[in-house]
Scaffold this active site. Structure first.
Site, PDB file in Angstrom:
ATOM      1  N   LYS A 113       7.680  39.823  -9.390  1.00  0.00           N
ATOM      2  CA  LYS A 113       7.468  39.811 -10.843  1.00  0.00           C
ATOM      3  C   LYS A 113       8.056  38.574 -11.514  1.00  0.00           C
ATOM      4  O   LYS A 113       8.944  37.918 -10.982  1.00  0.00           O
ATOM      5  CB  LYS A 113       8.007  41.116 -11.451  1.00  0.00           C
ATOM      6  CG  LYS A 113       7.065  42.274 -11.094  1.00  0.00           C
ATOM      7  CD  LYS A 113       7.405  43.586 -11.737  1.00  0.00           C
ATOM      8  CE  LYS A 113       6.349  44.624 -11.313  1.00  0.00           C
ATOM      9  NZ  LYS A 113       6.692  45.989 -11.674  1.00  0.00           N
ATOM     10  N   ARG A 142       8.917  49.611  -4.330  1.00  0.00           N
ATOM     11  CA  ARG A 142       7.477  49.299  -4.231  1.00  0.00           C
ATOM     12  C   ARG A 142       7.334  47.798  -4.048  1.00  0.00           C
ATOM     13  O   ARG A 142       7.713  47.033  -4.937  1.00  0.00           O
ATOM     14  CB  ARG A 142       6.793  49.777  -5.520  1.00  0.00           C
ATOM     15  CG  ARG A 142       5.302  49.514  -5.583  1.00  0.00           C
ATOM     16  CD  ARG A 142       4.741  49.986  -6.915  1.00  0.00           C
ATOM     17  NE  ARG A 142       3.316  49.720  -7.009  1.00  0.00           N
ATOM     18  CZ  ARG A 142       2.798  48.548  -7.349  1.00  0.00           C
ATOM     19  NH1 ARG A 142       3.581  47.520  -7.628  1.00  0.00           N
ATOM     20  NH2 ARG A 142       1.492  48.387  -7.405  1.00  0.00           N
TER      21      ARG A 142
HETATM   22  N1  PMM Z   1       4.174  47.539 -11.022  1.00  0.00           N
HETATM   23  C1  PMM Z   1       2.885  47.155 -10.966  1.00  0.00           C
HETATM   24  C2  PMM Z   1       1.869  48.087 -10.673  1.00  0.00           C
HETATM   25  N2  PMM Z   1       2.179  49.385 -10.421  1.00  0.00           N
HETATM   26  N3  PMM Z   1       3.779  51.083 -10.195  1.00  0.00           N
HETATM   27  C3  PMM Z   1       5.050  51.481 -10.252  1.00  0.00           C
HETATM   28  N4  PMM Z   1       5.354  52.785 -10.013  1.00  0.00           N
HETATM   29  N5  PMM Z   1       6.068  50.628 -10.556  1.00  0.00           N
HETATM   30  C4  PMM Z   1       5.835  49.310 -10.813  1.00  0.00           C
HETATM   31  O1  PMM Z   1       6.811  48.572 -11.090  1.00  0.00           O
HETATM   32  C5  PMM Z   1       4.495  48.843 -10.780  1.00  0.00           C
HETATM   33  C6  PMM Z   1       3.469  49.775 -10.460  1.00  0.00           C
HETATM   34  C7  PMM Z   1       2.525  45.729 -11.225  1.00  0.00           C
HETATM   35  O2  PMM Z   1       2.619  44.967 -10.060  1.00  0.00           O
HETATM   36  P1  PMM Z   1       1.358  44.578  -9.117  1.00  0.00           P
HETATM   37  O3  PMM Z   1       0.235  44.135 -10.027  1.00  0.00           O
HETATM   38  O4  PMM Z   1       1.841  43.475  -8.251  1.00  0.00           O
HETATM   39  O5  PMM Z   1       0.956  45.775  -8.306  1.00  0.00           O
END
Ligand code: PMM
Length: 278
Positions: free
Chosen positions: A209, A248
């Site tokens: 991020k 995650r």
């Molecule tokens: N961040 C993203 C997408 N889904 N779900 C959870 N539970 N927590 C998060 O911090 C989260 C998520 C955004 O990141 P990405 O686009 O790289 O998947």
């Protein structure tokens, strides 16, 4: 110290770090199988980008992207989570084999979400959220970010319970990068133990991020993927130390190794791949 590793499979053309890489279902499935081989305990499949400024996706398009991937990975015996803000996609994915619904909007984007998940056997990730990514930074106003996130997530646990979802099925997520700017994310991570004390399991997603890149380079665009993955592994270890249930991540192998090393430190003994508890 240990944490469940949730590997990310974004079946999107536009996610901020891996958009476009796994849009094809077969490529996404192969990537999921690789992440499992790398040590992921859960695979999180998403079909709508939540990057800052992203446009919403029609749930039918979202389902066309994710359902074949969910079905194939669930049939391979993997615990699958569906990353969606749409109740219809959540229900269809659970029918296709998903065991966790991961709602970055904490059940607030789709008023049907809690009632839709309640009668299923799925667990539910409720993230801290203050609005869609088109204007989420306008809502990043806090006197005390940890206090406010804890209070707002307690409210979501109560709303879930009222809808028939017991706290034992709930996983809380502070929503790093969602409605939080640079230092607010670090303050939230520093205060994670307070969220852990709320009760339900806690999941944290720092992976690649922007706030990590802002810390690593004057211009965040200069922090490449390897740098962001290393920073993710460090923050994931520190989150595990703060007592979270899961992390995650995109780079499962790096985070797996970082957690193994941290466990060796904590135990004062040598962990090997054969003694590692998965
Ligand atoms: N961040 C993203 C997408 N889904 N779900 C959870 N539970 N927590 C998060 O911090 C989260 C998520 C955004 O990141 P990405 O686009 O790289 O998947």
């Amino acid at each position: 110290m240990s944490a469940v590793i949730m590997g990310i499979v974004n079946v999107t053309p536009d996610s901020f770090s891996d958009g476009g890489r796994y849009v094809d279902a077969d490529v996404a499935i192969a990537h999921g199988l690789k992440l499992r081989a790398d040590g992921a305990h859960i695979l999180d499949i998403g079909g709508e980008s939540t990057r800052p400024g992203a446009e919403r996706v029609d749930p039918r398009v979202e389902q066309e992207r994710v359902l074949p991937v969910v079905r194939a990975l669930a049939e391979a015996g993997i615990v699958v989570s569906i990353d969606t803000m749409n109740a219809s996609t959540a229900v269809a994915a659970v029918e296709a084999g998903a065991r966790i619904v991961n709602d970055v909007a904490g059940g607030l984007a789709d008023p049907e979400m809690l009632a839709a998940v309640a009668p299923t056997r799925a667990d539910l990730v409720l993230s801290h959220w203050r609005g869609h990514s088109t204007d989420m930074y306008a809502r990043a106003q806090y006197d005390d970010v940890v206090d406010e996130v804890v209070t707002e997530l307690r409210g979501r646990v109560e709303a879930a319970a009222t809808a028939g979802i017991a706290p034992s099925r709930v996983i809380l997520d502070p929503g790093i990068g969602f409605g939080k700017k640079g230092a607010q994310n670090w303050a939230m991570l520093r205060g994670l133990e307070r969220l852990v004390r709320v009760g339900p399991r806690v999941l944290v997603g720092t992976s690649r991020k922007r706030f990590l890149a802002e810390t690593l380079a004057d211009d965040p665009a200069d922090a490449d993927e390897a740098q962001r993955d290393l920073a993710t592994a460090v923050t994931s270890v520190l989150a595990a130390q703060a007592g979270v249930w899961g992390v995650r991540v995109h780079d499962v192998a790096g985070t797996r190794d970082a957690l193994t090393v941290a466990r060796s430190w904590e135990e004062g003994s040598r962990w090997t791949s054969s003694t590692r508890s998965r």
